[in-house]
Design a protein around this motif. Structure first.
Motif, PDB file in Angstrom:
ATOM      1  N   ALA A 150       0.836  -1.274  -0.110  1.00  0.00           N
ATOM      2  CA  ALA A 150       0.121  -0.154   0.240  1.00  0.00           C
ATOM      3  C   ALA A 150       0.978   1.229  -0.107  1.00  0.00           C
ATOM      4  N   VAL A 151       2.068   1.253   0.665  1.00  0.00           N
ATOM      5  CA  VAL A 151       2.923   2.259   0.735  1.00  0.00           C
ATOM      6  C   VAL A 151       3.523   2.373  -0.466  1.00  0.00           C
ATOM      7  N   ALA A 152       4.072   1.315  -0.868  1.00  0.00           N
ATOM      8  CA  ALA A 152       5.004   1.458  -2.291  1.00  0.00           C
ATOM      9  C   ALA A 152       3.970   1.940  -3.398  1.00  0.00           C
ATOM     10  N   ILE A 153       2.779   1.536  -3.566  1.00  0.00           N
ATOM     11  CA  ILE A 153       1.700   2.174  -4.475  1.00  0.00           C
ATOM     12  C   ILE A 153       1.480   3.671  -4.320  1.00  0.00           C
ATOM     13  N   ALA A 154       1.519   4.026  -2.985  1.00  0.00           N
ATOM     14  CA  ALA A 154       1.264   5.526  -2.579  1.00  0.00           C
ATOM     15  C   ALA A 154       2.259   6.233  -2.910  1.00  0.00           C
ATOM     16  N   GLU A 155       3.477   6.007  -2.782  1.00  0.00           N
ATOM     17  CA  GLU A 155       4.608   6.685  -3.280  1.00  0.00           C
ATOM     18  C   GLU A 155       4.826   6.787  -4.873  1.00  0.00           C
ATOM     19  N   HIS A 156       4.535   5.521  -5.300  1.00  0.00           N
ATOM     20  CA  HIS A 156       4.602   5.530  -6.973  1.00  0.00           C
ATOM     21  C   HIS A 156       3.830   6.535  -7.521  1.00  0.00           C
ATOM     22  N   ILE A 157       2.438   6.331  -7.142  1.00  0.00           N
ATOM     23  CA  ILE A 157       1.401   7.232  -7.647  1.00  0.00           C
ATOM     24  C   ILE A 157       1.276   8.678  -7.378  1.00  0.00           C
ATOM     25  N   GLY A 158       1.272   8.869  -5.926  1.00  0.00           N
ATOM     26  CA  GLY A 158       1.319  10.116  -5.500  1.00  0.00           C
ATOM     27  C   GLY A 158       2.550  11.062  -5.174  1.00  0.00           C
ATOM     28  N   GLY A 159       3.778  10.259  -5.422  1.00  0.00           N
ATOM     29  CA  GLY A 159       4.895  10.887  -5.013  1.00  0.00           C
ATOM     30  C   GLY A 159       5.296  10.980  -3.749  1.00  0.00           C
ATOM     31  N   THR A 160       4.333  10.963  -2.900  1.00  0.00           N
ATOM     32  CA  THR A 160       4.449  10.838  -1.111  1.00  0.00           C
ATOM     33  C   THR A 160       3.287  10.138  -0.916  1.00  0.00           C
ATOM     34  N   GLU A 161       3.371   9.634   0.371  1.00  0.00           N
ATOM     35  CA  GLU A 161       2.149   8.900   0.986  1.00  0.00           C
ATOM     36  C   GLU A 161       0.972   9.839   1.149  1.00  0.00           C
ATOM     37  N   GLU A 162       1.556  11.084   1.550  1.00  0.00           N
ATOM     38  CA  GLU A 162       0.584  12.107   2.142  1.00  0.00           C
ATOM     39  C   GLU A 162      -0.296  12.464   1.055  1.00  0.00           C
ATOM     40  N   ASN A 163       0.487  12.832  -0.436  1.00  0.00           N
ATOM     41  CA  ASN A 163      -0.366  13.405  -1.454  1.00  0.00           C
ATOM     42  C   ASN A 163      -1.343  12.189  -1.828  1.00  0.00           C
TER      43      ASN A 163
END
Length: 318
Positions: free
Chosen positions: A57-70
């Motif tokens: 979930a975190v890897a996907i978030a960073e990949h799609i959003g640039g950062t987990e927060e975004n």
């Protein structure tokens, strides 16, 4: 489920997702990713939805959003778009946070939307999958036992945290009738889901209410020729109704519309009412074109009226 939705809408399934040290260190249920490992987004989604990989979930978030927060901002924006207004995300994996919450109704909205994606449907009904992508080969199993234990199950997703308890969004199809159940905060999420689903199948039927293109009513057209337009629904309406449940239609239309009218123009709405509550609404559209009335049309109407009256008068005399 929402993490998968955003990934499917914003990402490329064949894109390569590189695992950060942050992603590989997330606790809880895991796909056992290693920092620096690279897998396709498609395979990451299998790791997300079958074994509930928090690291994925975190890897996907960073990949799609640039950062987990975004990425979390994207999740919350989508929740609002779907009408899931009692939901707020603080992370992409669902581990406990006091400001991370949802409810059964919102999860139903989110899951129903996710079902629109072919890849999502394909993944969540997969029982086992071998992933040879990345540094090691992985053999993964879905955590949804209903795929093996309850006939017709075709998804969707388990969940568990210490504060949320055991949770399950389940989907089952029987005789072309699909039901979804949402169970939250229970010790018996599989058993309770089966009870709900059996209740649905035993007490509800898919009922055909009306066929598309059927003429329902007419509305006057100001300065139009002809002077009214027929209204129809654009789609067949079938709803799951409790057996022997009565329903009625409530058309919401103006008293008149102005010419011209083009075939297919939306003129109003047709509601399906059960009891006193609307349960479904669909557009009412024009069945035909109506052009603006001309002087020739007016003369034609006068002539038609005169000839009709003359004919009727002659009949009376005879």
């Amino acid at each position: 489920i929402m993490t998968a939705i955003v990934a499917l809408e914003k990402g490329d399934l064949q894109s390569e997702v590189k695992v950060s040290p942050r992603a590989s260190s997330v606790g809880g249920s895991s796909f056992y990713l290693k920092a620096g490992e690279v897998l396709s987004l498609e395979n990451m989604l299998y790791g997300l939805l079958l074994p509930s990989g928090n690291d994925v979930a975190v890897a996907i978030a960073e990949h799609i959003g640039g950062t987990e927060e975004n990425f979390v901002k994207m999740m919350n924006k989508k929740a609002v778009e779907l009408g899931a207004l009692n939901t707020n995300f603080k992370n992409p994996h669902g581990l406990d946070d006091p400001n991370h919450y949802t409810c059964a109704q919102d999860l139903a909205l989110i899951a129903r939307y996710a079902w629109n994606f072919n890849k999502f449907r394909e993944i969540v009904q997969t029982k086992t999958k071998e992933i040879k992508d990345g540094n090691i080969s992985r053999q993964i199993l879905s955590t949804n036992r209903l795929l093996w234990e309850f006939e017709g199950t075709n998804g969707i997703k388990t969940g568990y945290t210490g504060k949320a308890g055991k949770c399950l969004v389940a989907s089952v199809i029987k005789n072309d009738f699909q039901l979804m159940s949402i169970v939250l905060g229970t010790n018996y999420h599989f058993r309770d889901s089966i009870v709900l689903l059996n209740y649905g199948f035993n007490n509800y039927l898919i009922t055909s209410l009306i066929e598309r293109d059927r003429h329902l009513l007419a509305v006057s057209v100001q300065n139009g020729f002809p002077d009214e337009v027929s209204l129809i629904v654009k789609e067949n309406i079938s709803l799951p109704l409790m057996k022997n449940k009565l329903f009625r239609f409530n058309p919401i239309v103006p008293n008149k519309v102005k010419a011209p009218v083009t075939k297919g123009d939306q003129i109003g709405q047709l509601e399906v009412i059960i009891g006193n509550s609307p349960v479904y609404s669909t557009p009412l559209v024009a069945m035909n074109d109506v052009r603006v009335e001309t002087y020739s049309d007016i003369l034609y109407k006068i002539l038609e009226f005169w000839l009709t009256n003359k004919f009727e008068n002659n009949l009376l005399k005879n």
